[in-house]
Design a protein around this motif. Structure first.
Motif, PDB file in Angstrom:
ATOM      1  N   LEU A 137      -2.071   9.366   3.919  1.00  0.00           N
ATOM      2  CA  LEU A 137      -3.094   8.556   3.246  1.00  0.00           C
ATOM      3  C   LEU A 137      -2.938   7.056   3.485  1.00  0.00           C
ATOM      4  CD1 LEU A 137      -3.160  10.451  -0.177  1.00  0.00           C
ATOM      5  CD2 LEU A 137      -5.005  10.407   1.524  1.00  0.00           C
TER       6      LEU A 137
ATOM      7  N   CYS B 207       1.629  11.084   1.235  1.00  0.00           N
ATOM      8  CA  CYS B 207       1.507   9.603   1.217  1.00  0.00           C
ATOM      9  C   CYS B 207       1.316   9.082   2.644  1.00  0.00           C
ATOM     10  CB  CYS B 207       2.751   8.964   0.608  1.00  0.00           C
ATOM     11  SG  CYS B 207       2.988   9.322  -1.134  1.00  0.00           S
TER      12      CYS B 207
ATOM     13  N   GLU C 156      -8.121   9.839  -7.298  1.00  0.00           N
ATOM     14  CA  GLU C 156      -7.852   8.399  -7.299  1.00  0.00           C
ATOM     15  C   GLU C 156      -8.237   7.723  -5.983  1.00  0.00           C
ATOM     16  OE1 GLU C 156      -3.938   7.419  -8.746  1.00  0.00           O
ATOM     17  OE2 GLU C 156      -4.287   8.499 -10.630  1.00  0.00           O
ATOM     18  N   THR C 157      -8.102   8.447  -4.855  1.00  0.00           N
ATOM     19  CA  THR C 157      -8.415   7.829  -3.561  1.00  0.00           C
ATOM     20  C   THR C 157      -9.868   8.060  -3.146  1.00  0.00           C
ATOM     21  OG1 THR C 157      -7.707   9.797  -2.364  1.00  0.00           O
ATOM     22  CG2 THR C 157      -6.058   8.074  -2.666  1.00  0.00           C
TER      23      THR C 157
ATOM     24  N   LYS D 244       0.836  -1.201   0.000  1.00  0.00           N
ATOM     25  CA  LYS D 244       0.000   0.000   0.000  1.00  0.00           C
ATOM     26  C   LYS D 244       0.878   1.261   0.000  1.00  0.00           C
ATOM     27  CE  LYS D 244      -3.464   2.726   1.068  1.00  0.00           C
ATOM     28  NZ  LYS D 244      -4.670   2.924   0.346  1.00  0.00           N
TER      29      LYS D 244
ATOM     30  N   THR E 152     -10.897  10.380  -1.294  1.00  0.00           N
ATOM     31  CA  THR E 152     -10.931  10.865   0.083  1.00  0.00           C
ATOM     32  C   THR E 152     -11.612  12.236   0.175  1.00  0.00           C
ATOM     33  OG1 THR E 152      -9.552  11.348   2.009  1.00  0.00           O
ATOM     34  CG2 THR E 152      -8.644  11.967  -0.094  1.00  0.00           C
TER      35      THR E 152
ATOM     36  N   ASP F 112       2.545   1.675  -3.318  1.00  0.00           N
ATOM     37  CA  ASP F 112       1.586   2.148  -4.327  1.00  0.00           C
ATOM     38  C   ASP F 112       1.388   3.657  -4.220  1.00  0.00           C
ATOM     39  OD1 ASP F 112       1.264  -0.388  -5.283  1.00  0.00           O
ATOM     40  OD2 ASP F 112      -0.702  -0.744  -4.347  1.00  0.00           O
ATOM     41  N   LEU F 113       1.274   4.134  -2.976  1.00  0.00           N
ATOM     42  CA  LEU F 113       1.107   5.575  -2.774  1.00  0.00           C
ATOM     43  C   LEU F 113       2.348   6.325  -3.256  1.00  0.00           C
ATOM     44  CD1 LEU F 113      -0.601   5.646   0.738  1.00  0.00           C
ATOM     45  CD2 LEU F 113      -1.570   6.617  -1.359  1.00  0.00           C
TER      46      LEU F 113
ATOM     47  N   ASP G 251      -5.733   4.830   4.841  1.00  0.00           N
ATOM     48  CA  ASP G 251      -7.038   5.063   4.208  1.00  0.00           C
ATOM     49  C   ASP G 251      -7.958   5.925   5.058  1.00  0.00           C
ATOM     50  OD1 ASP G 251      -6.671   3.612   1.809  1.00  0.00           O
ATOM     51  OD2 ASP G 251      -6.933   1.737   2.919  1.00  0.00           O
TER      52      ASP G 251
ATOM     53  N   ILE H 254      -4.375  12.690  -6.764  1.00  0.00           N
ATOM     54  CA  ILE H 254      -4.459  11.785  -5.609  1.00  0.00           C
ATOM     55  C   ILE H 254      -5.878  11.807  -5.028  1.00  0.00           C
ATOM     56  CG2 ILE H 254      -3.687  11.472  -3.207  1.00  0.00           C
ATOM     57  CD1 ILE H 254      -0.879  12.384  -4.180  1.00  0.00           C
ATOM     58  N   TRP H 255      -6.446  12.995  -4.938  1.00  0.00           N
ATOM     59  CA  TRP H 255      -7.809  13.129  -4.410  1.00  0.00           C
ATOM     60  C   TRP H 255      -8.801  12.363  -5.285  1.00  0.00           C
ATOM     61  CZ3 TRP H 255     -11.574  16.613  -6.828  1.00  0.00           C
ATOM     62  CH2 TRP H 255     -12.798  16.617  -6.164  1.00  0.00           C
TER      63      TRP H 255
END
Ligand code: ADP
Ligand code: ADP
Length: 225
Positions: free
Chosen positions: A146, A143, A180-181, A111, A183, A114-115, A149, A177-178
């Motif tokens: 995040l 990273c 893709e995640t 994880k 969040t 990946d970040l 999660d 990033i926002w």
């Protein structure tokens, strides 16, 4: 995320400072909200309450229907300085929120890698923070925020100490990033252009006492470049 009639005053030697007065704010899951306003209008206080680092003196703050509590672990934070541990490599720094709780598993490492790959830092995983530029360190700090999660990513002037070109690069990065995640994100910034670039909604605050004076919906196309 719901703030209802939120108030915060700090006791000082000479009396009380009213940092926030009657703040009402709802943030949808997955939304990106920017908070702007002059120094002292309560931006950081509001972020600390969202993070469970400060208790409100009035009103309520809840996340997903539950009151925000310290250490609920559901929040990732990024500050103006990257605050990476200089004696640990980048991968260990990113894993830190997890390794405080348990021995990181191989899934945790995957994880984190990946970040780092998403932030363009895969090849720097084994470097120490001091070997990276300021912008790269700040990407690593994102990273780290995040890796567990979090359902909420809180950023307090994350790019305030960086040069303009690095900021622009990181803004594109944070937008990606926002997306893709997925969040929920709250960003404090002094830059209106940064706020409008990144956020779907910009909250304008005013001091003495700190309160929301305006909300601007940004005409939106989620992908920015
Ligand atoms: P901003 O982030 O918008 O600059 P802050 O939330 O840091 O605003 O501060 C809001 C107000 O609360 C200011 O008047 C500030 O001086 C005061 N304040 C913030 N933190 C404290 C504290 N720990 N003790 C006393 N006063 C504080
Ligand atoms: P940022 O915009 O993230 O601050 P820089 O503009 O400083 O990054 O660096 C751009 C690229 O140069 C980086 O993505 C990296 O590939 C390389 N780079 C920068 N600093 C270093 C370093 N200390 N060691 C190795 N490569 C570096």
């Amino acid at each position: 995320m719901e703030l209802r009639g939120l108030q915060k005053s700090y006791a000082t030697r000479t009396g009380h400072v009213h940092a926030l007065s009657a703040v009402d704010l709802s943030i949808r899951q997955g939304e990106f909200v920017a908070v702007v306003g002059p120094s002292g209008c309560g931006k950081t206080t509001m972020l600390k309450i969202l993070a469970g680092l400060e208790e409100p003196t009035g009103g309520s703050a809840s996340l997903g229907g539950h009151p925000v509590r310290t250490g609920s672990g559901d929040v990732g934070m990024v500050f103006q300085k990257a605050t990476l541990l200089p004696w640990k490599d980048i991968l260990a720094n990113v894993l830190l929120p997890l390794s405080l709780r348990r021995r990181p598993t191989s899934a945790d490492r995957t994880k984190a890698m990946d970040l780092l790959a998403m932030a363009g830092l895969a090849e720097f995983a084994r470097k120490r923070p001091g070997e990276l530029s300021g912008g790269m360190q700040q990407r690593a700090a994102i990273c780290r925020a995040l890796v567990h999660d979090p359902s909420l990513l809180l950023m307090d002037e994350p790019f305030g100490a960086l040069d303009a070109m690095t900021r622009d690069t990181l803004n594109v990065e944070v937008n990606r990033i926002w997306r893709e995640t997925g969040t929920t994100a709250v960003l404090i910034t002094h830059s209106i252009s940064e706020a409008v670039f990144l956020a779907e909604r910009v909250i304008v605050m005013s001091p003495r006492p700190g309160r929301i004076v305006e909300e601007i919906i940004v005409p939106f196309d989620r992908e920015r470049s």
